[in-house]
Design an enzyme around this catalytic site. Sequence first.
Site, PDB file in Angstrom:
ATOM      1  N   HIS A   1     -49.508 -15.234  13.886  1.00 53.42           N
ATOM      2  CA  HIS A   1     -47.930 -14.145  13.568  1.00 53.42           C
ATOM      3  C   HIS A   1     -48.331 -13.341  12.334  1.00 53.42           C
ATOM      4  O   HIS A   1     -47.983 -12.192  12.474  1.00 53.42           O
ATOM      5  CB  HIS A   1     -47.244 -14.968  13.718  1.00 53.42           C
ATOM      6  CG  HIS A   1     -46.212 -13.993  13.476  1.00 53.42           C
ATOM      7  ND1 HIS A   1     -44.926 -13.160  15.172  1.00 53.42           N
ATOM      8  CD2 HIS A   1     -45.217 -13.053  12.741  1.00 53.42           C
ATOM      9  CE1 HIS A   1     -44.132 -12.683  14.930  1.00 53.42           C
ATOM     10  NE2 HIS A   1     -44.357 -11.865  12.977  1.00 53.42           N
ATOM     11  N   GLU A   2     -48.510 -13.888  11.638  1.00 52.09           N
ATOM     12  CA  GLU A   2     -48.782 -13.260   9.816  1.00 52.09           C
ATOM     13  C   GLU A   2     -48.890 -12.750   9.493  1.00 52.09           C
ATOM     14  O   GLU A   2     -49.840 -11.221   9.036  1.00 52.09           O
ATOM     15  CB  GLU A   2     -47.729 -14.033   8.977  1.00 52.09           C
ATOM     16  CG  GLU A   2     -46.969 -14.546   8.938  1.00 52.09           C
ATOM     17  CD  GLU A   2     -45.058 -13.607   8.728  1.00 52.09           C
ATOM     18  OE1 GLU A   2     -45.520 -12.423   8.617  1.00 52.09           O
ATOM     19  OE2 GLU A   2     -44.600 -14.354   9.512  1.00 52.09           O
TER      20      GLU A   2
ATOM     21  N   HIS B   1     -49.854  -9.090  11.423  1.00 51.98           N
ATOM     22  CA  HIS B   1     -49.507  -7.883  10.454  1.00 51.98           C
ATOM     23  C   HIS B   1     -50.378  -7.342  10.003  1.00 51.98           C
ATOM     24  O   HIS B   1     -49.626  -6.200   9.699  1.00 51.98           O
ATOM     25  CB  HIS B   1     -47.658  -8.734  10.341  1.00 51.98           C
ATOM     26  CG  HIS B   1     -46.403  -8.880  10.932  1.00 51.98           C
ATOM     27  ND1 HIS B   1     -46.432  -7.837  11.976  1.00 51.98           N
ATOM     28  CD2 HIS B   1     -46.283  -9.641  10.765  1.00 51.98           C
ATOM     29  CE1 HIS B   1     -45.110  -8.250  12.053  1.00 51.98           C
ATOM     30  NE2 HIS B   1     -44.864 -10.169  11.430  1.00 51.98           N
TER      31      HIS B   1
ATOM     32  N   GLU C   1     -42.328  -7.619  15.662  1.00 51.16           N
ATOM     33  CA  GLU C   1     -41.740  -8.273  16.249  1.00 51.16           C
ATOM     34  C   GLU C   1     -42.511  -9.192  17.840  1.00 51.16           C
ATOM     35  O   GLU C   1     -43.599  -9.991  17.454  1.00 51.16           O
ATOM     36  CB  GLU C   1     -41.003  -8.591  15.876  1.00 51.16           C
ATOM     37  CG  GLU C   1     -40.432  -8.870  14.356  1.00 51.16           C
ATOM     38  CD  GLU C   1     -40.762  -9.796  13.552  1.00 51.16           C
ATOM     39  OE1 GLU C   1     -42.094 -10.783  13.153  1.00 51.16           O
ATOM     40  OE2 GLU C   1     -41.004  -8.970  12.262  1.00 51.16           O
TER      41      GLU C   1
END
Length: 307
Positions: free
Chosen positions: A142-143, A146, A222
Amino acid sequence: MAHSRFIKDRGLTARMTLTMFLLGALFVALIVTLMYLFSGYAPIIGVIGIGIAFYQWWSSDKVAMRAMRAREVTPEEAPELHGMIDRLCALADMPKPRVGVADMDIPNAFATGRSPNRSVVCVTTGILRTLNAEELEGVLAHELSHVAHRDVLVMTVASSAGIVAGMITQSAQYGGFALFGGNRRDNNNGGALPAYLIALLLSLVVYAVSFFLTRLLSRYREMCADRAGAYLTMKPAALASALQKITGEMAAIPQKDLRSSSAMNAFFIAPAISGASLKTLSSTHPSLEQRLEQLARIQAELGRPGA
């Protein structure tokens, strides 16, 4: 958007472009208006405005790491964490970011940096204690999404307009513009609003618009990072389990500790709050229910024959 094997999201690209355009226009309008109202100090105001935007862009990783009291760790200090990020970066075909650890009980993670080559992914010791390997992998994917999508950079720069507007609001409220001759223009305008009051009203508008635009973008980014991370690891259930654990553990964290980290909420994988609903316009994240529903749909899709 950076080239990687993370799924592309044209909706995210469009939203980031529109947000940057709108906030950039607001930022320019604010600075130009201030330069007009306080013409004698126009060069100073212009330099301060540009300086804040540049500092936000150039130092985003250092500022975030300092705010979290985090430190960069080497592969020797955190071999399992580095190994997991190495595998995910190879899978995503992207540069490896620096790796940081923040010594705090709040279970969380964030990514920041002005480019994929100047980024850092940071986890807390609380999240390392809370999650198992598959769940942590989902969080890291997930990070890294980004970073690959460059939305960390956009969020950081986009916040510049709000920061400047907030500073102006405070200065106007406490009479700071008197130093810039804030009342002089009304002497020639037949009772027109004094310059400091115009500056206050304009800055309040810019701050409010910036506040809501960045939060709308934050919620979408998100959802996008959840989706991209789940497709990269092919384990959406692991990320869903991680989000549930992180959110559940927040209730055990003292309120003063949550408040001390609240400035980083827009960058965390889950906001540092406890017992509050996220279904509001001011939320930095979508609700846990929305995130779990999306991950459940991806899990069902991946489980279908031929998927």
